[in-house]
Design a protein around this motif. Structure first.
Motif, PDB file in Angstrom:
ATOM      1  N   UNK A 116      -4.135  21.452 -17.180  1.00 22.83           N
ATOM      2  CA  UNK A 116      -2.952  21.509 -16.322  1.00 22.83           C
ATOM      3  C   UNK A 116      -3.265  21.245 -14.847  1.00 22.83           C
ATOM      4  N   UNK A 117      -4.541  21.150 -14.524  1.00 21.85           N
ATOM      5  CA  UNK A 117      -4.923  20.967 -13.122  1.00 21.85           C
ATOM      6  C   UNK A 117      -4.384  19.668 -12.550  1.00 21.85           C
ATOM      7  N   UNK A 118      -4.239  18.670 -13.408  1.00 20.06           N
ATOM      8  CA  UNK A 118      -3.718  17.378 -12.948  1.00 20.06           C
ATOM      9  C   UNK A 118      -2.306  17.514 -12.398  1.00 20.06           C
ATOM     10  N   UNK A 119      -1.573  18.522 -12.882  1.00 17.25           N
ATOM     11  CA  UNK A 119      -0.203  18.727 -12.408  1.00 17.25           C
ATOM     12  C   UNK A 119      -0.176  19.047 -10.918  1.00 17.25           C
ATOM     13  N   UNK A 120      -1.130  19.864 -10.455  1.00 17.03           N
ATOM     14  CA  UNK A 120      -1.189  20.195  -9.038  1.00 17.03           C
ATOM     15  C   UNK A 120      -1.537  18.972  -8.208  1.00 17.03           C
ATOM     16  N   UNK A 121      -2.429  18.142  -8.719  1.00 19.10           N
ATOM     17  CA  UNK A 121      -2.819  16.930  -7.995  1.00 19.10           C
ATOM     18  C   UNK A 121      -1.634  15.980  -7.873  1.00 19.10           C
ATOM     19  N   UNK A 122      -0.979  15.712  -9.002  1.00 18.50           N
ATOM     20  CA  UNK A 122       0.186  14.829  -8.998  1.00 18.50           C
ATOM     21  C   UNK A 122       1.296  15.414  -8.135  1.00 18.50           C
ATOM     22  N   UNK A 123       1.502  16.745  -8.252  1.00 16.80           N
ATOM     23  CA  UNK A 123       2.541  17.403  -7.470  1.00 16.80           C
ATOM     24  C   UNK A 123       2.292  17.297  -5.978  1.00 16.80           C
ATOM     25  N   UNK A 124       1.032  17.486  -5.558  1.00 15.09           N
ATOM     26  CA  UNK A 124       0.694  17.395  -4.136  1.00 15.09           C
ATOM     27  C   UNK A 124       0.906  15.980  -3.615  1.00 15.09           C
ATOM     28  N   UNK A 125       0.477  14.999  -4.405  1.00 14.95           N
ATOM     29  CA  UNK A 125       0.664  13.597  -3.996  1.00 14.95           C
ATOM     30  C   UNK A 125       2.153  13.269  -3.909  1.00 14.95           C
ATOM     31  N   UNK A 126       2.925  13.775  -4.848  1.00 12.72           N
ATOM     32  CA  UNK A 126       4.371  13.533  -4.877  1.00 12.72           C
ATOM     33  C   UNK A 126       5.045  14.087  -3.623  1.00 12.72           C
ATOM     34  N   UNK A 127       4.704  15.319  -3.254  1.00 11.65           N
ATOM     35  CA  UNK A 127       5.308  15.939  -2.076  1.00 11.65           C
ATOM     36  C   UNK A 127       4.899  15.222  -0.789  1.00 11.65           C
ATOM     37  N   UNK A 128       3.661  14.750  -0.733  1.00 12.04           N
ATOM     38  CA  UNK A 128       3.212  13.993   0.438  1.00 12.04           C
ATOM     39  C   UNK A 128       3.990  12.683   0.555  1.00 12.04           C
ATOM     40  N   UNK A 129       4.179  12.000  -0.571  1.00 13.06           N
ATOM     41  CA  UNK A 129       4.936  10.746  -0.558  1.00 13.06           C
ATOM     42  C   UNK A 129       6.369  10.968  -0.100  1.00 13.06           C
ATOM     43  N   UNK A 130       6.988  12.047  -0.581  1.00 14.68           N
ATOM     44  CA  UNK A 130       8.359  12.356  -0.168  1.00 14.68           C
ATOM     45  C   UNK A 130       8.415  12.648   1.336  1.00 14.68           C
ATOM     46  N   UNK A 131       7.409  13.329   1.838  1.00 14.68           N
ATOM     47  CA  UNK A 131       7.367  13.625   3.274  1.00 14.68           C
ATOM     48  C   UNK A 131       7.255  12.347   4.089  1.00 14.68           C
ATOM     49  N   UNK A 132       6.441  11.409   3.618  1.00 11.11           N
ATOM     50  CA  UNK A 132       6.296  10.124   4.305  1.00 11.11           C
ATOM     51  C   UNK A 132       7.623   9.371   4.300  1.00 11.11           C
ATOM     52  N   UNK A 133       8.308   9.361   3.153  1.00 12.36           N
ATOM     53  CA  UNK A 133       9.605   8.699   3.050  1.00 12.36           C
ATOM     54  C   UNK A 133      10.607   9.328   4.014  1.00 12.36           C
ATOM     55  N   UNK A 134      10.556  10.643   4.113  1.00 11.13           N
ATOM     56  CA  UNK A 134      11.487  11.346   5.001  1.00 11.13           C
ATOM     57  C   UNK A 134      11.280  10.928   6.456  1.00 11.13           C
ATOM     58  N   UNK A 135      10.036  10.935   6.903  1.00 11.40           N
ATOM     59  CA  UNK A 135       9.770  10.664   8.316  1.00 11.40           C
ATOM     60  C   UNK A 135       9.871   9.182   8.671  1.00 11.40           C
ATOM     61  N   UNK A 136       9.604   8.301   7.705  1.00 14.87           N
ATOM     62  CA  UNK A 136       9.627   6.867   7.998  1.00 14.87           C
ATOM     63  C   UNK A 136      10.954   6.195   7.676  1.00 14.87           C
ATOM     64  N   UNK A 137      11.766   6.805   6.798  1.00 18.60           N
ATOM     65  CA  UNK A 137      12.997   6.131   6.381  1.00 18.60           C
ATOM     66  C   UNK A 137      14.248   6.993   6.564  1.00 18.60           C
ATOM     67  N   UNK A 138      14.244   8.194   6.004  1.00 21.37           N
ATOM     68  CA  UNK A 138      15.445   9.024   6.008  1.00 21.37           C
ATOM     69  C   UNK A 138      15.800   9.494   7.411  1.00 21.37           C
ATOM     70  N   UNK A 139      14.838  10.091   8.128  1.00 23.33           N
ATOM     71  CA  UNK A 139      15.137  10.626   9.454  1.00 23.33           C
ATOM     72  C   UNK A 139      15.545   9.562  10.459  1.00 23.33           C
ATOM     73  N   UNK A 140      14.859   8.395  10.488  1.00 26.55           N
ATOM     74  CA  UNK A 140      15.329   7.345  11.416  1.00 26.55           C
ATOM     75  C   UNK A 140      16.737   6.866  11.098  1.00 26.55           C
ATOM     76  N   UNK A 141      17.099   6.778   9.819  1.00 29.68           N
ATOM     77  CA  UNK A 141      18.437   6.331   9.442  1.00 29.68           C
ATOM     78  C   UNK A 141      19.500   7.342   9.848  1.00 29.68           C
ATOM     79  N   UNK A 142      19.152   8.636   9.750  1.00 29.21           N
ATOM     80  CA  UNK A 142      20.127   9.673  10.114  1.00 29.21           C
ATOM     81  C   UNK A 142      20.394   9.701  11.613  1.00 29.21           C
ATOM     82  N   UNK A 143      19.428   9.264  12.418  1.00 23.92           N
ATOM     83  CA  UNK A 143      19.580   9.256  13.866  1.00 23.92           C
ATOM     84  C   UNK A 143      20.356   8.015  14.354  1.00 23.92           C
ATOM     85  N   UNK A 144      20.345   6.989  13.490  1.00 28.25           N
ATOM     86  CA  UNK A 144      20.988   5.722  13.899  1.00 28.25           C
ATOM     87  C   UNK A 144      22.500   5.867  13.999  1.00 28.25           C
TER      88      UNK A 144
END
Length: 477
Positions: A449-477
């Motif tokens: 089950x250890x792979x779940x934590x690895x995949x989960x951490x990578x997933x959350x990091x990717x979502x954070x990148x999407x938020x700061x590079x795409x979602x937040x700039x669009x909301x400010x526009x």
């Protein structure tokens, strides 16, 4: 009488408006789910692979003490659902807990909660569709598995494009078949215990003493009992779909509380009673070694077609779970698109108020599952189930944190106005959050089950990148 006529007139006007809006691209979700629909949708999503197959793994991990683990886990999930229910009744909306997390914890929390839930539904669907191909191989071993997968995907995909009432009725009957079958299994097992207590065909003793006679109730000690929670909590995944249905419930103020209060108890009873009967019929260490524990119940009655009966049940269970998961993921993505956290194309609805684009995305994900199943058939199920556990527990943790934050921001008058308040506030929520965090940590203690934590951490990091590079700039526009 006047009130009823007025309500019917309003409903008709709403439906007509929704149809007109669909033609202009501004359709809205229709409120067509009744109380029985919502209850059985939640049951259908939660009673499936986790019970029919995951239960064997849970028993091997914790021994008979897994019954206590299911009770404790069920209590924690009850607090999650009550927390979600408080928010859903106070403000029913599409996207549900993704919307609430955005409002009370911030846009990043809302983005990670909503997309992690959609991710959870995708990977659970892949697991179920993979299992479905295996089930069909029981009757048609020479037919390639992918044919059954594609057929099931096509049928369920089309059904999810109909009006939400059609979906609700379909899920009601699919879930009812599962519930009746599980009830029959429990009664069959009790019949063996009451009428035929003694030695089994292989010289094994049949009786409730099996729960403590083979190494004790805590057969694997405290460590085994604690580690079993990583498997146990996966079984309760899907119950949070109650919050997703709020946007399409006919009367959220009545249907949501009824579903929230009844679902955890029913699921706990199904799991605990079924597994208690199974472990009474067979020593726990023998369960799952040669056959499904449910087959063993029917075999104990001398029914030669036990495997065939079980196969029908698990096929229905898989179809029901896939059906519910496609619905839930579609609605959560629709809600995120409304908040600008997903592409605007996901907001497009058919004239019947169905987010067709999100259904299409789920179908595409299932097709990816067919490919993965072909590339690594022996490993995909274990990997997917552990990742699903991470995603499920993360969403539950965020639901608890969101409700805690929302209540802290309310005035006394607003709290007093709540019609469906969570119990044991605030200590129950704090304990439940600590419990969920501990379950996530447990995933690190097992290599499988250890792979779940690895995949989960990578997933959350990717979502954070999407938020700061795409979602937040669009909301400010």
């Amino acid at each position: 009488m006047t009130t009823d006529t007025s309500q019917n007139t309003d409903k008709t006007a709403t439906d007509e408006a929704a149809g007109d809006a669909a033609a202009t691209g501004t359709a809205t979700l229709h409120r067509g789910l009744r109380a029985r629909h919502i209850r059985f949708i939640a049951l259908g999503s939660a009673i499936g692979t986790g019970l029919f197959y995951g239960s064997s793994e849970a028993i091997q991990a914790g021994g008979p003490a897994v019954l206590l683990a299911y009770l404790i886990g069920g209590a924690a999930v009850f607090l999650v659902l009550r927390s979600l229910g408080e928010m859903a009744v106070n403000n029913p909306c599409a996207g549900s807990f993704g919307e609430y997390a955005t409002r009370y914890l911030g846009p990043l929390a809302g983005l990670t909660t909503g997309w992690t839930y959609a991710f959870e539904m995708v990977i659970v669907c892949i697991a179920d569709i993979t299992a479905l191909g295996v089930y069909m191989g029981f009757w048609f071993p020479d037919v390639p598995r992918w044919i059954w997968l594609l057929a099931a995907i096509a049928i369920i995909g089309v059904l999810n494009l109909f009006n939400v009432k059609v979906f609700g009725e379909l899920e009601f009957w699919l879930s009812l078949v599962k519930i009746v079958a599980i009830g029959a299994m429990i009664l069959a097992g009790l019949a063996i215990l009451v009428l035929g207590v003694g030695s089994g065909g292989d010289g094994m003793h049949i009786g409730v003493s099996n729960l403590w006679s083979h190494g004790g109730f805590f057969a694997h000690g405290a460590q085994g009992f604690i580690l079993s929670f990583a498997v146990v909590m996966f079984a309760f995944g899907g119950t949070e779909i109650i919050g997703v249905t709020a946007g399409e419930a006919e009367d959220p103020g009545k249907t949501i509380p009824g579903a929230v209060n009844s679902i955890p108890l029913r699921i706990v009873l199904f799991y605990v009673l079924t597994l208690a009967v199974i472990m009474s019929l067979n020593p726990w260490q023998e369960i799952g070694s040669d056959a499904s524990p449910f087959v063993q119940i029917f075999a104990g009655l001398g029914i030669k077609s036990a495997a065939a009966i079980l196969n029908v049940v698990v096929i229905v269970a898989a179809l029901s779970a896939i059906n519910s998961d496609i619905f839930a993921a579609g609605r959560i993505m629709y809600g995120m698109a409304e908040r600008g956290q997903a592409p605007a194309v996901m907001r497009r609805l058919t004239r019947s108020g169905v987010p067709a684009m999100t259904v299409g995305i789920m179908i595409g994900s299932l097709l990816l599952g067919v490919v993965l199943n072909y590339l690594m058939p022996d490993r995909i199920f274990l990997i997917i189930s552990s990742i699903a556990t991470f995603a499920t527990v993360w969403v539950w943790l965020m639901i608890l944190a969101t409700q805690y934050a929302s209540r802290r921001k309310m005035s006394r008058e607003e709290v007093a106005a709540l019609t469906f308040r969570v119990p044991f506030w605030p200590y129950g929520q704090i304990i439940a959050m600590v419990f969920m965090a501990a379950v996530m940590v447990l995933l690190a203690f097992s290599e499988s089950t250890r792979i779940a934590l690895i995949v989960g951490a990578v997933w959350l990091v990717l979502l954070s990148v999407v938020h700061f590079l795409w979602v937040r700039p669009r909301s400010r526009a």
